[in-house]
Motif scaffolding. Structure first.
Motif, PDB file in Angstrom:
ATOM      1  N   LEU A  69      -5.648  10.414   6.133  1.00  0.00           N
ATOM      2  CA  LEU A  69      -4.625  10.124   4.873  1.00  0.00           C
ATOM      3  C   LEU A  69      -4.170   8.589   4.985  1.00  0.00           C
ATOM      4  CD1 LEU A  69      -2.684  11.072   3.212  1.00  0.00           C
ATOM      5  CD2 LEU A  69      -0.506  12.410   4.924  1.00  0.00           C
ATOM      6  N   THR A  70      -3.855   7.799   6.489  1.00  0.00           N
ATOM      7  CA  THR A  70      -3.560   6.612   6.696  1.00  0.00           C
ATOM      8  C   THR A  70      -4.453   5.819   5.680  1.00  0.00           C
ATOM      9  OG1 THR A  70      -2.438   6.774   8.974  1.00  0.00           O
ATOM     10  CG2 THR A  70      -3.426   5.026   8.082  1.00  0.00           C
ATOM     11  N   GLY A  71      -5.974   6.323   6.024  1.00  0.00           N
ATOM     12  CA  GLY A  71      -7.532   5.433   5.342  1.00  0.00           C
ATOM     13  C   GLY A  71      -6.798   5.575   3.323  1.00  0.00           C
ATOM     14  N   VAL A  72      -6.433   6.695   3.389  1.00  0.00           N
ATOM     15  CA  VAL A  72      -6.697   6.754   1.461  1.00  0.00           C
ATOM     16  C   VAL A  72      -5.123   6.556   1.657  1.00  0.00           C
ATOM     17  CG1 VAL A  72      -6.135   8.670   0.100  1.00  0.00           C
ATOM     18  CG2 VAL A  72      -7.886   9.029   1.534  1.00  0.00           C
ATOM     19  N   LEU A  73      -4.548   6.112   2.557  1.00  0.00           N
ATOM     20  CA  LEU A  73      -2.855   5.513   1.948  1.00  0.00           C
ATOM     21  C   LEU A  73      -2.907   4.077   1.201  1.00  0.00           C
ATOM     22  CD1 LEU A  73      -0.982   7.974   2.853  1.00  0.00           C
ATOM     23  CD2 LEU A  73      -0.925   8.083   0.342  1.00  0.00           C
ATOM     24  N   GLY A  74      -4.106   3.235   1.856  1.00  0.00           N
ATOM     25  CA  GLY A  74      -4.334   2.647   2.203  1.00  0.00           C
ATOM     26  C   GLY A  74      -3.414   1.538   3.446  1.00  0.00           C
ATOM     27  N   GLY A  75      -3.937   2.359   4.322  1.00  0.00           N
ATOM     28  CA  GLY A  75      -2.626   2.137   5.812  1.00  0.00           C
ATOM     29  C   GLY A  75      -3.631   1.851   6.942  1.00  0.00           C
ATOM     30  N   PRO A  76      -3.530   1.309   7.617  1.00  0.00           N
ATOM     31  CA  PRO A  76      -4.862   1.041   8.862  1.00  0.00           C
ATOM     32  C   PRO A  76      -5.915   1.426   9.305  1.00  0.00           C
ATOM     33  CG  PRO A  76      -3.060   0.923  10.163  1.00  0.00           C
ATOM     34  CD  PRO A  76      -2.351   1.038   8.579  1.00  0.00           C
ATOM     35  N   ARG A  77      -6.616   1.084   9.588  1.00  0.00           N
ATOM     36  CA  ARG A  77      -8.376   2.044   9.867  1.00  0.00           C
ATOM     37  C   ARG A  77      -8.160   1.745  10.701  1.00  0.00           C
ATOM     38  NH1 ARG A  77     -12.157   0.025   4.965  1.00  0.00           N
ATOM     39  NH2 ARG A  77     -11.288  -0.029   3.099  1.00  0.00           N
ATOM     40  N   GLY A  78      -8.546   3.257  11.947  1.00  0.00           N
ATOM     41  CA  GLY A  78      -9.180   2.770  13.115  1.00  0.00           C
ATOM     42  C   GLY A  78     -10.920   2.507  13.124  1.00  0.00           C
ATOM     43  N   HIS A  79     -11.769   2.647  14.628  1.00  0.00           N
ATOM     44  CA  HIS A  79     -12.592   1.963  14.786  1.00  0.00           C
ATOM     45  C   HIS A  79     -13.904   2.695  14.418  1.00  0.00           C
ATOM     46  CE1 HIS A  79     -10.214  -1.298  16.225  1.00  0.00           C
ATOM     47  NE2 HIS A  79      -9.564  -0.773  16.832  1.00  0.00           N
ATOM     48  N   GLY A  80     -14.231   4.320  15.089  1.00  0.00           N
ATOM     49  CA  GLY A  80     -14.883   5.234  14.487  1.00  0.00           C
ATOM     50  C   GLY A  80     -15.600   5.425  12.963  1.00  0.00           C
ATOM     51  N   PRO A  89       0.850  -1.633   0.048  1.00  0.00           N
ATOM     52  CA  PRO A  89      -0.426  -0.057  -0.220  1.00  0.00           C
ATOM     53  C   PRO A  89       0.861   1.081  -0.271  1.00  0.00           C
ATOM     54  CG  PRO A  89      -0.687  -1.212   1.643  1.00  0.00           C
ATOM     55  CD  PRO A  89       0.520  -1.967   1.048  1.00  0.00           C
ATOM     56  N   PHE A  90       0.677   2.671  -0.660  1.00  0.00           N
ATOM     57  CA  PHE A  90       1.437   3.572  -0.560  1.00  0.00           C
ATOM     58  C   PHE A  90       1.348   3.797   0.757  1.00  0.00           C
ATOM     59  CE2 PHE A  90      -1.933   4.405  -4.436  1.00  0.00           C
ATOM     60  CZ  PHE A  90      -0.332   4.340  -5.192  1.00  0.00           C
ATOM     61  N   TYR A  91       0.572   3.795   2.278  1.00  0.00           N
ATOM     62  CA  TYR A  91       0.936   3.684   3.295  1.00  0.00           C
ATOM     63  C   TYR A  91       1.931   3.354   3.891  1.00  0.00           C
ATOM     64  CZ  TYR A  91       0.765   3.792   7.964  1.00  0.00           C
ATOM     65  OH  TYR A  91       0.676   3.834   9.617  1.00  0.00           O
ATOM     66  N   GLU A  92       2.479   1.944   3.529  1.00  0.00           N
ATOM     67  CA  GLU A  92       3.852   1.723   3.284  1.00  0.00           C
ATOM     68  C   GLU A  92       5.307   2.915   2.343  1.00  0.00           C
ATOM     69  OE1 GLU A  92       3.597  -2.412   3.487  1.00  0.00           O
ATOM     70  OE2 GLU A  92       2.147  -2.799   4.373  1.00  0.00           O
ATOM     71  N   ARG A  93       4.239   3.077   1.413  1.00  0.00           N
ATOM     72  CA  ARG A  93       5.346   3.169   0.615  1.00  0.00           C
ATOM     73  C   ARG A  93       6.052   4.601   1.242  1.00  0.00           C
ATOM     74  NH1 ARG A  93       2.830   2.033  -5.143  1.00  0.00           N
ATOM     75  NH2 ARG A  93       1.658   0.741  -4.924  1.00  0.00           N
ATOM     76  N   VAL A  94       5.428   5.573   1.386  1.00  0.00           N
ATOM     77  CA  VAL A  94       5.838   6.229   2.024  1.00  0.00           C
ATOM     78  C   VAL A  94       6.156   6.863   3.896  1.00  0.00           C
ATOM     79  CG1 VAL A  94       3.546   8.219   1.010  1.00  0.00           C
ATOM     80  CG2 VAL A  94       3.332   7.331   3.074  1.00  0.00           C
ATOM     81  N   GLY A  95       6.009   5.152   3.879  1.00  0.00           N
ATOM     82  CA  GLY A  95       7.441   5.531   5.550  1.00  0.00           C
ATOM     83  C   GLY A  95       5.993   5.229   6.369  1.00  0.00           C
ATOM     84  N   GLY A  96       5.258   4.987   6.181  1.00  0.00           N
ATOM     85  CA  GLY A  96       4.126   4.583   7.234  1.00  0.00           C
ATOM     86  C   GLY A  96       3.686   5.530   8.385  1.00  0.00           C
TER      87      GLY A  96
END
Length: 152
Positions: free
Chosen positions: A76-87, A28-35
């Motif tokens: 931004l985390t969600g847009v980049l495909g990173g882990p999602r929050g709960h709410g 995911p882009f999230y990992e590619r940009v550095g988490g």
């Protein structure tokens, strides 16, 4: 905010599902940009630029900046495909009273892309964010007939 705050922050933006899918092969882009650490740095840089902009800073008058930053990290985390929050939070409702003009939305979008560039995001990540910003524009900018944007 710790690295686990992003995943357990209790907030998932109410973007349509398609905005979360990176849509490309590889990590995911999230990992590619550095988490998590890189996303927090990008958000800090974003707010430095936006708050120093005479046209944009009035939108943030009286805002709880630490809370806004936490929410933006999760968005931004969600847009980049990173882990999602709960709410969940309805971004359209959260921004409705601000009456954001199209010009100001575009201005923030350019700042977002500039900050991504400054922080070494690849062109593919920037193109993905550009598509997401275009898709999400209607959540932030009032439709015609809804009245003028904020005069900042």
């Amino acid at each position: 905010m710790t690295d686990t705050d992003t995943a357990q922050g209790g907030f998932t933006p109410a973007f349509p599902q398609r905005l979360h899918a990176p849509g490309t092969a590889g990590p995911p882009f999230y990992e590619r940009v550095g988490g998590a650490r890189a996303v927090r740095r990008i958000v800090d840089d974003l707010y430095l630029h936006v708050l120093s902009d005479r046209q944009l800073s009035p939108y943030f008058d009286g805002s709880d900046l630490p809370s806004l930053k936490r929410h933006m990290v999760l968005v931004l985390t969600g847009v980049l495909g990173g882990p999602r929050g709960h709410g969940r939070r309805d971004l359209a409702a959260a921004h409705r009273e601000l009456r954001i003009s199209g010009e100001h939305y575009d201005r923030v979008s350019h700042v977002v892309l500039g900050v991504l560039w400054e922080n070494g995001a690849g062109v593919d990540a920037m193109m993905h964010v550009t598509r997401m910003l275009a898709s999400a524009r209607g959540l932030f900018v009032p439709r015609l007939g809804d009245g003028p944007g904020r005069n900042a």
